[in-house]
Design a protein around this motif. Structure first.
Motif, PDB file in Angstrom:
ATOM      1  N   GLY A   1     -15.667  -6.402   5.708  1.00 13.63           N
ATOM      2  CA  GLY A   1     -14.483  -7.162   6.096  1.00 13.63           C
ATOM      3  C   GLY A   1     -14.482  -8.561   5.511  1.00 13.63           C
ATOM      4  O   GLY A   1     -13.447  -9.206   5.450  1.00 13.63           O
TER       5      GLY A   1
ATOM      6  N   SER B   1       0.832  -1.207   0.000  1.00 14.80           N
ATOM      7  CA  SER B   1       0.000   0.000   0.000  1.00 14.80           C
ATOM      8  C   SER B   1       0.862   1.250   0.000  1.00 14.80           C
ATOM      9  O   SER B   1       0.509   2.256  -0.613  1.00 14.80           O
TER      10      SER B   1
ATOM     11  N   ASP C   1      -5.901   2.381   2.485  1.00 13.99           N
ATOM     12  CA  ASP C   1      -6.620   1.579   3.464  1.00 13.99           C
ATOM     13  C   ASP C   1      -7.728   2.431   4.060  1.00 13.99           C
ATOM     14  O   ASP C   1      -7.619   2.958   5.160  1.00 13.99           O
TER      15      ASP C   1
ATOM     16  N   LYS D   1     -13.539  -0.370  -2.498  1.00  8.92           N
ATOM     17  CA  LYS D   1     -13.366  -1.751  -2.040  1.00  8.92           C
ATOM     18  C   LYS D   1     -14.556  -2.625  -2.415  1.00  8.92           C
ATOM     19  O   LYS D   1     -14.670  -3.757  -1.959  1.00  8.92           O
TER      20      LYS D   1
ATOM     21  N   THR E   1      -4.113  -4.029   5.212  1.00 12.48           N
ATOM     22  CA  THR E   1      -5.131  -3.998   4.172  1.00 12.48           C
ATOM     23  C   THR E   1      -6.002  -5.231   4.354  1.00 12.48           C
ATOM     24  O   THR E   1      -5.489  -6.326   4.532  1.00 12.48           O
ATOM     25  N   ILE E   2      -7.324  -5.029   4.330  1.00  9.00           N
ATOM     26  CA  ILE E   2      -8.239  -6.161   4.454  1.00  9.00           C
ATOM     27  C   ILE E   2      -8.772  -6.548   3.086  1.00  9.00           C
ATOM     28  O   ILE E   2      -8.722  -7.693   2.680  1.00  9.00           O
TER      29      ILE E   2
ATOM     30  N   PRO F   1      -4.441  -7.346  -0.317  1.00  7.61           N
ATOM     31  CA  PRO F   1      -3.951  -7.562   1.042  1.00  7.61           C
ATOM     32  C   PRO F   1      -2.918  -8.686   1.078  1.00  7.61           C
ATOM     33  O   PRO F   1      -2.994  -9.633   0.292  1.00  7.61           O
TER      34      PRO F   1
ATOM     35  N   GLN G   1      -6.009  -1.297  12.361  1.00  3.21           N
ATOM     36  CA  GLN G   1      -5.084  -2.417  12.480  1.00  3.21           C
ATOM     37  C   GLN G   1      -3.813  -2.249  11.656  1.00  3.21           C
ATOM     38  O   GLN G   1      -2.915  -3.087  11.718  1.00  3.21           O
TER      39      GLN G   1
ATOM     40  N   ASP H   1     -11.514  -0.226   9.997  1.00  2.00           N
ATOM     41  CA  ASP H   1     -10.793  -1.363  10.582  1.00  2.00           C
ATOM     42  C   ASP H   1      -9.381  -1.475  10.024  1.00  2.00           C
ATOM     43  O   ASP H   1      -8.458  -1.887  10.719  1.00  2.00           O
ATOM     44  N   GLU H   2      -9.227  -1.128   8.776  1.00  2.00           N
ATOM     45  CA  GLU H   2      -7.897  -1.227   8.164  1.00  2.00           C
ATOM     46  C   GLU H   2      -6.938  -0.237   8.802  1.00  2.00           C
ATOM     47  O   GLU H   2      -5.798  -0.563   9.114  1.00  2.00           O
ATOM     48  N   GLN H   3      -7.419   0.990   9.008  1.00  2.00           N
ATOM     49  CA  GLN H   3      -6.547   1.999   9.594  1.00  2.00           C
ATOM     50  C   GLN H   3      -6.231   1.646  11.043  1.00  2.00           C
ATOM     51  O   GLN H   3      -5.107   1.822  11.495  1.00  2.00           O
TER      52      GLN H   3
END
Ligand SMILES: Nc1nc2c(ncn2[C@@H]2O[C@H](COP(=O)(O)OP(=O)(O)OP(=O)(O)O)[C@@H](O)[C@H]2O)c(=O)[nH]1
Ligand SMILES: [Mg+2]
Lengths: 607, 292
Positions: free
Chosen positions: B177, A28, A67, B161, A78-79, A99, A75, A71-73
């Motif tokens: 997710g 990323s 990202d 996404k 990249t999900i 990811p 953790q 949640d990506e930021q």
């Protein structure tokens, strides 16, 4: 529009690039840096991310540009894949940021499967890791032919040429094992911006391109146009309700070119016709269409074909047709793939019921260790397997024609695996033949011998199938036939399809997936009724060669008699009787009765 | 094939897949440029016809030109046009323009909620009667299981996404997710009872591509996108109280393309005229529970 702008718009091409590699190796960051250094970000975007990092007191990351999920930021990983739009002077790009975490492998595959080239990132400091290898292997399997390796975080190894060369040699050796020849290796530091958009002052020894330069060096394949013509039929349209009488065969051309007036062949049905016209909306009339184009055709004859067939040119190298093939497959399903279960196969536009017949071997995609004797495919397994479909499908070997040589497998409503076809193994015993062999072995007969039954009935048993397009009077004919035979003392029964639908088949939803199961139940029923000595009559719409062959097999060892009405769609075996139309029902019945006498099913009759 | 041909081919393929696989399919038409291009692509895919009902969620605060344009095109192209609304919230004045809610809640009432209940068939739908040339209550109440939507990946982070075929559960929520895989040209076309699938044929298009295609195909677009002499135009369309025009001299499609290419708009996000995005939580929150 000026001719100059027209030229520019017309000549612009686009390419999808995927970026892959082990978790945290900097994918990323590479893209974020590339966007930032080429001024591709909306003004203020970079500052906004910096500010937000400051506000949340955490270090700034270029990766946050991509990202985007909360949640990506949180953790720092990249999900799911992100699409980034990016353009250079010569091309438009969609860069797909995949990811690296093993848990999100299915997301990585979803991204890589639509790319034409891949950037594979390896951390110079950490070296080659499990997913560096796994991703390399997956990318090759997915059909991405161009791979550039980015050796990242060169700042952490002091921009050392030696470290770079060592890693390059090691990874090249790995790629050789899986038959991949990388386009190039580029030493970069994504965080510092070395060799991303600008040449690095810290690595003067690198004489290859920068990442930006490499993008424009990737090539778009044109070879698809030269391949044998393939059109997987997506649908057949007739918008009669809107006053349009065209019957249009629609689909996207996967390979080759076809022109108006050429002869075409449909597989697996084997039907032929000639292209009458090429249809489109808001374009000039087309005389020819080629690979990549969504197309529509009218045909010069009214043949009955189904979505899922492949339209080809009879003179070309033809696709394979069969029910059994060997393939390389990867499995990403939550539940392992087992031999006990039926799955749905989607190949091109075809759908079929499929079973895993055999696991030849499985491969640990990270270490390339082959192992044998596995009984199921676990999540993230890659393996060579043998599959069997219940109905014949048309396909290519992936080595000859990639796009019609790959498939996905659906388990419990979700795509759970994908594969490429290596070899057609059809010709051996099919699933149905095996089923019938087993069934007959266990068949329990009563105490009345068939000959006794025939003597008392004064006729032999028969399964009579009357088929043709809807609305040709098949049902009326079938019912009259039953009536006539009964009055002549035969033991006979007409089975209506509505009876099946609301009775035996009432647990099946009406959709194409269940066509096969409906057919099987009808065939099994026929086996019982003919065993009981009856002349068992049914009328079905538009049966094709496969349907008839299936019913025939299922009814075995008893006999079937096929009557086509209106139009004969059977290519392989001629029907026992063909009636152009039923203008006089008595005459039609007489013809069938004559045939039954001739074949010594009944002795004589009176109408 | 140039970049527009490729984009068109991909979208047409997706539309045909959707039409083949979903019995109760509809397409959302917001009257904006994206969903109008989508409508045009449907005519491409189906050779001049649009065999899919179009659904518009009428907040009753749309800019009036939008509704006039919608009904004119619906009649002209013989569209199966349906609209739905949140009658209860409108009658109880639970809206931002009435001063009783903030913008986000208003969006939730008039758009997300209205959309959810219109798609499920719980709330009345109104269908254009082509003989009477007006809307009549629609007696078809079956839920739509496939919903075609014109979102683009370049619009905003969470949209980048998205999958082409994206499942939503019965509560309409989106599990970002854990999205299903999508390989090559094979999409998620199988779905469990009670769930539905959103279909996104325009994911790979950028704002510039949309305008290039409008120009190439000569697609009629609502006049609000163009500067009518006052030096402003809309870049993104929504409800009148929450959508502001941007300053721009562009009077024609060509001028818009040139404006976009020049980078003059690079410092203005496309939806900058849309006030609800700016409130905290923004679009990802709205989208997670069903907003487009
Ligand atoms: N020193 C150094 N650190 C880097 C460099 N590139 C990336 N990083 C750091 O490596 C960490 C991971 O970077 P990401 O770009 O998120 O990694 P990724 O490969 O996208 O990770 P996943 O998407 O989760 O697999 C971040 O903290 C980056 O700042 C580099 O060139 N040098
Ligand atoms: Mg990442």
């Amino acid at each position: 529009m000026s001719t100059e702008t027209i030229d520019r718009v017309l000549s612009r091409s686009r390419m999808n690039i995927v970026i892959v590699g082990h978790v945290d190796h900097g994918k990323s960051t590479v893209i974020g840096r590339l966007l930032a250094d080429t001024g591709s970000l909306p003004e203020g975007r970079l500052e906004a991310v910096r500010e937000s990092c400051l506000r949340n007191s955490r270090p700034f990351e270029y990766a946050f540009l991509l990202d985007a999920l909360k949640d990506e930021q949180a953790q720092g990983i990249t999900i799911d894949t992100a699409r980034c739009f990016f353009k250079t002077a010569s091309r438009d790009y969609i860069i797909i940021d995949a990811p690296g975490h093993i848990e999100f492998l299915k997301n990585m595959i979803s991204g890589a499967a639509r790319a034409e080239a891949a950037l594979l990132v390896i951390d110079a400091h950490e070296g080659i890791r499990e997913n560096s290898k796994r991703h390399g292997h997956m990318v090759a399997m997915l059909g991405v032919r161009q791979v550039t390796v980015l050796v990242n975080k060169m700042d952490l190894v002091g921009y050392s040429e030696e470290a770079f060369e060592k890693l390059k040699a090691e990874y090249t050796a790995y790629l050789r094992q899986i038959d991949v020849e990388p386009v190039s290796f580029i030493p970069v530091s994504a965080r510092e911006g070395d060799n991303i958009a600008e040449r690095s002052a810290s690595m003067p020894w690198h004489d290859g391109p920068t990442v930006l330069g490499q993008l424009d060096l990737f090539t778009t394949g044109r070879e698809l146009h030269e391949k044998p013509f393939r059109l997987p039929v997506q649908d057949i349209y007739k918008f009669t309700g809107s006053g349009d009488d065209r019957r249009i065969v629609a689909g996207t051309i996967e390979a080759g070119t076809i022109r108006k007036s050429e002869e075409v062949l449909f597989l697996p049905s084997g039907k032929r016709s000639v292209i009458e016209s090429i249809e489109s909306f808001n374009t000039e009339r087309k005389e020819a269409v080629s690979a990549g184009e969504p197309a529509g055709f009218t045909l010069s004859t009214q043949i009955y074909i189904r979505p899922g067939e492949i339209m080809v040119r009879p003179g070309d190298l033809l696709p394979e047709v069969g029910t059994r093939f060997r393939a390389n497959i990867f499995w990403v399903g939550r539940v392992p793939m087992s031999k006990e279960k039926e799955y749905k196969l989607k190949l091109g536009t075809a759908r079929a019921t499929v079973r895993l017949a055999e696991i030849v071997n499985t491969l640990d995609a990270a270490e390339l260790n082959l192992s044998q004797g596995k009984q199921q495919l676990d999540c993230r397994d890659v393996g060579e397997c043998i599959f069997e479909t219940t109905r014949p499908i048309a396909f290519d070997l992936a080595s000859r024609n990639e796009t019609t040589g790959r498939f996905v497998i659906v388990d419990n409503y979700e795509i759970a695996g994908g594969g490429i076809v290596l070899e057609n193994l059809s010709g051996g015993e099919t699933l149905l033949e095996r089923h019938i062999r087993e069934r007959e072995r266990h068949w329990e007969t009563g105490s009345v011998p068939t000959v006794e039954r025939e003597r008392v009935n004064r006729h032999r048993s028969k399964f009579i199938v009357i088929t043709g397009p809807p609305g040709t009077g098949k049902r009326a004919l079938s019912r009259e036939l039953e009536n006539m035979l009964f009055r002549n003392g035969c033991s006979t029964y007409y089975l209506g399809m509505a009876t099946m639908e609301h009775g035996i088949d009432s647990d099946l939803r009406v959709n194409e997936k269940n066509v096969e199961e409906r057919l099987r139940r009808l065939g099994e029923l026929a086996r019982i009724m003919t065993d009981a000595g009856m002349i068992f009559i049914t009328a079905i719409d538009d049966a094709d060669d496969y349907d008839i062959a299936t019913l025939k097999l299922l009814n075995d060892p008893h006999e079937i008699l096929v009557v086509t009405v209106g139009r004969n769609d059977l290519q392989n075996a001629a029907p026992d009787l063909h009636l152009e139309e039923i203008s006089d029902i008595v005459e039609a019945i007489e013809r069938i009765a004559n045939l039954l006498t001739l074949r010594e099913i009944i002795v004589d009759y009176q109408i | 094939m140039n970049h527009l041909d490729k984009l068109e081919a991909q979208s047409v393929y997706i539309l045909r897949e959707a039409y083949r696989e979903f019995k109760n399919l509809c397409m959302l038409w917001s009257i904006g440029k994206d969903s109008t291009v989508l409508l045009w692509l449907a005519r491409k895919a189906f050779f001049g016809h649009v065999p899919i009902p179009l659904v518009h969620i009428d907040t009753h605060y749309k800019i009036p030109e939008m509704i006039a344009y919608r009904d004119r095109v619906a009649l002209e192209w013989n569209l199966n046009m349906i609209y739905g609304e949140n009658r209860a919230a409108l009658d109880a004045r639970q809206t931002f323009p009435d001063g009783n809610t903030d913008r986000i809640v208003c969006c939730r009432h008039l758009k997300s909620e209205a959309l959810k209940r219109t798609l499920s068939g719980e709330w009345p739908r109104y269908r254009m009667d082509h003989e009477l040339k007006r809307y009549v209550p629609d007696d078809k109440r079956e839920p739509f299981t496939g919903v075609i939507v014109g979102v683009r990946a370049d619009e905003e982070g969470s949209r980048s996404k998205e999958r082409y075929f994206s499942p939503r559960d019965s509560a309409n929520s989106w599990d970002v997710g854990d999205q299903p895989p999508e390989f090559w040209n094979q999409f998620k076309t199988d779905f469990a009872p009670g769930t539905h699938v959103r279909i996104h044929p325009l994911l790979d298009w950028t704002e510039l591509n949309i305008w290039e295609y409008i120009e190439r195909e000569n697609i009629p677009i609502v006049s609000l996108y163009f500067n009518q002499g006052g030096g402003t135009r809309y870049r993104s369309l929504g409800c009148a109280p929450c959508t502001n025009p941007i300053e721009s001299p562009s009077r024609t499609v060509r001028e818009i393309i040139e404006e976009l290419e020049s980078g003059l708009l690079a410092n203005v996000a496309e939806r900058s005229g849309r006030a609800q995005d700016k409130e905290d939580g923004g679009l990802e929150t709205l989208r997670r529970d069903g907003y487009m």
